[in-house]
Design a protein around this motif. Structure first.
Motif, PDB file in Angstrom:
ATOM      1  N   THR A  55       0.804  -1.234   0.000  1.00 16.40           N
ATOM      2  CA  THR A  55       0.000   0.000   0.000  1.00 16.40           C
ATOM      3  C   THR A  55       0.835   1.281   0.000  1.00 16.40           C
ATOM      4  O   THR A  55       0.330   2.346  -0.334  1.00 16.40           O
ATOM      5  CB  THR A  55      -0.950   0.033   1.211  1.00 16.40           C
ATOM      6  N   VAL A  56       2.084   1.210   0.415  1.00 16.71           N
ATOM      7  CA  VAL A  56       2.938   2.408   0.414  1.00 16.71           C
ATOM      8  C   VAL A  56       3.530   2.587  -0.987  1.00 16.71           C
ATOM      9  O   VAL A  56       4.341   1.791  -1.436  1.00 16.71           O
ATOM     10  CB  VAL A  56       4.055   2.283   1.482  1.00 16.71           C
ATOM     11  N   LYS A  57       3.082   3.635  -1.662  1.00 16.02           N
ATOM     12  CA  LYS A  57       3.456   3.849  -3.068  1.00 16.02           C
ATOM     13  C   LYS A  57       4.457   4.987  -3.248  1.00 16.02           C
ATOM     14  O   LYS A  57       5.176   5.035  -4.238  1.00 16.02           O
ATOM     15  CB  LYS A  57       2.215   4.179  -3.902  1.00 16.02           C
ATOM     16  N   THR A  58       4.447   5.958  -2.331  1.00 17.02           N
ATOM     17  CA  THR A  58       5.379   7.094  -2.416  1.00 17.02           C
ATOM     18  C   THR A  58       5.896   7.401  -1.015  1.00 17.02           C
ATOM     19  O   THR A  58       5.368   6.890  -0.011  1.00 17.02           O
ATOM     20  CB  THR A  58       4.705   8.372  -2.956  1.00 17.02           C
ATOM     21  N   TRP A  59       6.883   8.284  -0.939  1.00 15.87           N
ATOM     22  CA  TRP A  59       7.447   8.657   0.364  1.00 15.87           C
ATOM     23  C   TRP A  59       6.398   9.270   1.282  1.00 15.87           C
ATOM     24  O   TRP A  59       6.462   9.124   2.496  1.00 15.87           O
ATOM     25  CB  TRP A  59       8.641   9.610   0.180  1.00 15.87           C
ATOM     26  N   ARG A  60       5.406   9.917   0.691  1.00  9.72           N
ATOM     27  CA  ARG A  60       4.355  10.557   1.502  1.00  9.72           C
ATOM     28  C   ARG A  60       3.489   9.534   2.235  1.00  9.72           C
ATOM     29  O   ARG A  60       2.827   9.854   3.216  1.00  9.72           O
ATOM     30  CB  ARG A  60       3.461  11.424   0.615  1.00  9.72           C
ATOM     31  N   ASP A  61       3.461   8.291   1.735  1.00  6.05           N
ATOM     32  CA  ASP A  61       2.638   7.246   2.362  1.00  6.05           C
ATOM     33  C   ASP A  61       3.318   6.606   3.574  1.00  6.05           C
ATOM     34  O   ASP A  61       2.680   5.860   4.324  1.00  6.05           O
ATOM     35  CB  ASP A  61       2.336   6.120   1.345  1.00  6.05           C
ATOM     36  N   ILE A  62       4.607   6.835   3.752  1.00  2.67           N
ATOM     37  CA  ILE A  62       5.326   6.187   4.858  1.00  2.67           C
ATOM     38  C   ILE A  62       4.875   6.808   6.176  1.00  2.67           C
ATOM     39  O   ILE A  62       4.940   8.027   6.344  1.00  2.67           O
ATOM     40  CB  ILE A  62       6.854   6.349   4.685  1.00  2.67           C
ATOM     41  N   PRO A  63       4.398   5.999   7.129  1.00  6.97           N
ATOM     42  CA  PRO A  63       3.928   6.566   8.398  1.00  6.97           C
ATOM     43  C   PRO A  63       5.062   7.248   9.155  1.00  6.97           C
ATOM     44  O   PRO A  63       6.189   6.736   9.205  1.00  6.97           O
ATOM     45  CB  PRO A  63       3.420   5.349   9.175  1.00  6.97           C
ATOM     46  N   ALA A  64       4.747   8.408   9.729  1.00  4.06           N
ATOM     47  CA  ALA A  64       5.741   9.158  10.500  1.00  4.06           C
ATOM     48  C   ALA A  64       5.748   8.668  11.949  1.00  4.06           C
ATOM     49  O   ALA A  64       4.710   8.626  12.602  1.00  4.06           O
ATOM     50  CB  ALA A  64       5.417  10.648  10.446  1.00  4.06           C
TER      51      ALA A  64
END
Length: 359
Positions: A55-64
């Protein structure tokens, strides 16, 4: 040990001059896959958020990951016994639990610091005589700032560069001798250190009734704020007093924004205008988010800063800070620590992370 190929790819990306957005994403996703597999507390948090390799497709999807998690848990892809260096947060009380950031090798941290510092602080000059307003690495072996300043001195200082802070405190006699020397010879001089150390310097020079007019090319780098270790000053007063006391224009008073939990630093281009715009190199990207959901906020809306630092290859790339920020052209404004509902949101985000990690 971290996979040598992963480190080699990362160092090549750091050395790239104009990488594309796609290249940043590729690197971020490769690191996400590595950390998802080898950093179990992070993996559990991602799974609870529904963030997986699919489900993580871009850097913005990576949980902080909330920054306070570094105090509560071991966030490392390698056994900590294999780390070349572990940096620890300073902590202002003896009882305070310190966050730990484990580095399997310092090659990436050092490459990140050196390239960024050369471009943002050295401003085209090769070396400059430096005075350090911070203890050296022998006194503070677990301090990322001590290591950062040691690198600055080694890579960019002249042979006559030196430390002005000892176990006995500020070496006032040496400080004044260096400032007088710079003034007389016209050789540019740089002072670097923690922001609160500069407040002590200002107080001492004021007590002695001394001001200086340092030559063109001289500059200052401060970092870290005052942290209750000196009198509080507004940023306006701080830089105005530095400029008046040392004779350095506020445009040459550079602030570095960094933290133990990151491996990359942000800089401004001087503090003639406040608040100054902070920005980082191509291997770190920032968002302004709502702390609990992690959702990015519309441009122009204040929120909590989250940074995706590709140099953070062993812990987690993406950190949720406790700093309020505002996205602007060219970077972001740092507006202070989270207060009120924003602080509560940060606390709840920490709670959520710890519960997920323990599940």
């Amino acid at each position: 040990m971290a996979p040598p190929a992963l480190i080699a790819d990362l160092l090549a990306f750091l050395a790239d001059t104009h990488p594309s957005d796609e290249a940043f994403d590729r690197q971020a996703l490769a690191l996400f896959a590595h950390q998802f597999q080898h950093n179990l507390p992070f993996q559990r948090f991602c799974q609870q958020r529904g963030k997986t390799l699919r489900t993580v497709k871009t850097w913005r999807d990576i949980p902080a990951v909330p920054i306070s998690a570094f105090k509560a848990l071991t966030l490392s892809c390698i056994p900590v016994s294999e780390a070349e260096r572990t940096f620890m947060t300073s902590g202002t009380t003896q009882a305070e639990v310190k966050g730990k950031h484990h580095h399997p090798t310092l090659a990436v941290y050092d490459a990140s610091m050196i390239r960024n510092f050369r471009e943002r602080f050295m401003a085209g000059s090769g070396r400059i005589r430096m005075g350090m307003l911070f203890p050296d690495e022998t006194l503070l072996p677990n301090s990322s700032l001590a290591h950062y300043l040691a690198l600055a001195l080694r890579e960019f200082g002249t042979e006559a560069s030196h430390y002005l802070l000892t176990q006995q405190g500020l070496d006032t006699a040496r400080l004044i001798a260096e400032l007088e020397r710079a003034q007389q010879t016209g050789e540019p001089y740089a002072l670097l250190g923690a922001s609160y150390s500069f407040v002590h310097l200002l107080d001492e020079l004021q007590r002695l009734g001394r001001t200086f007019a340092l030559p063109a090319g001289s500059r200052v780098l401060d970092t870290g704020g005052f942290k209750g270790q000196s009198r509080e000053l507004s940023m306006q007063d701080f830089y105005a007093q530095l400029s008046a006391t040392l004779g350095i224009p506020t445009s040459q008073c550079i602030n570095m924004y960094g933290m133990t939990e990151l491996s990359t630093q942000f800089y401004d281009d001087g503090n003639a205008t406040l608040p100054s715009v902070k920005s980082g190199p191509h291997w770190i990207r920032s968002r302004v988010v709502e702390p609990l959901s992690g959702e990015e906020l519309p441009r122009g809306q204040q929120g909590i800063l989250a940074h995706c630092d590709l140099a953070n290859f062993n812990s987690v790339t993406t950190i949720l800070t406790e700093d309020v920020g505002l996205a602007v052209d060219g970077g972001f404004l740092l507006l202070g620590r989270a207060q009120g509902s924003a602080a509560k949101g940060c606390s709840l985000a920490v709670e959520e992370f710890l519960q997920a990690a323990a599940a």
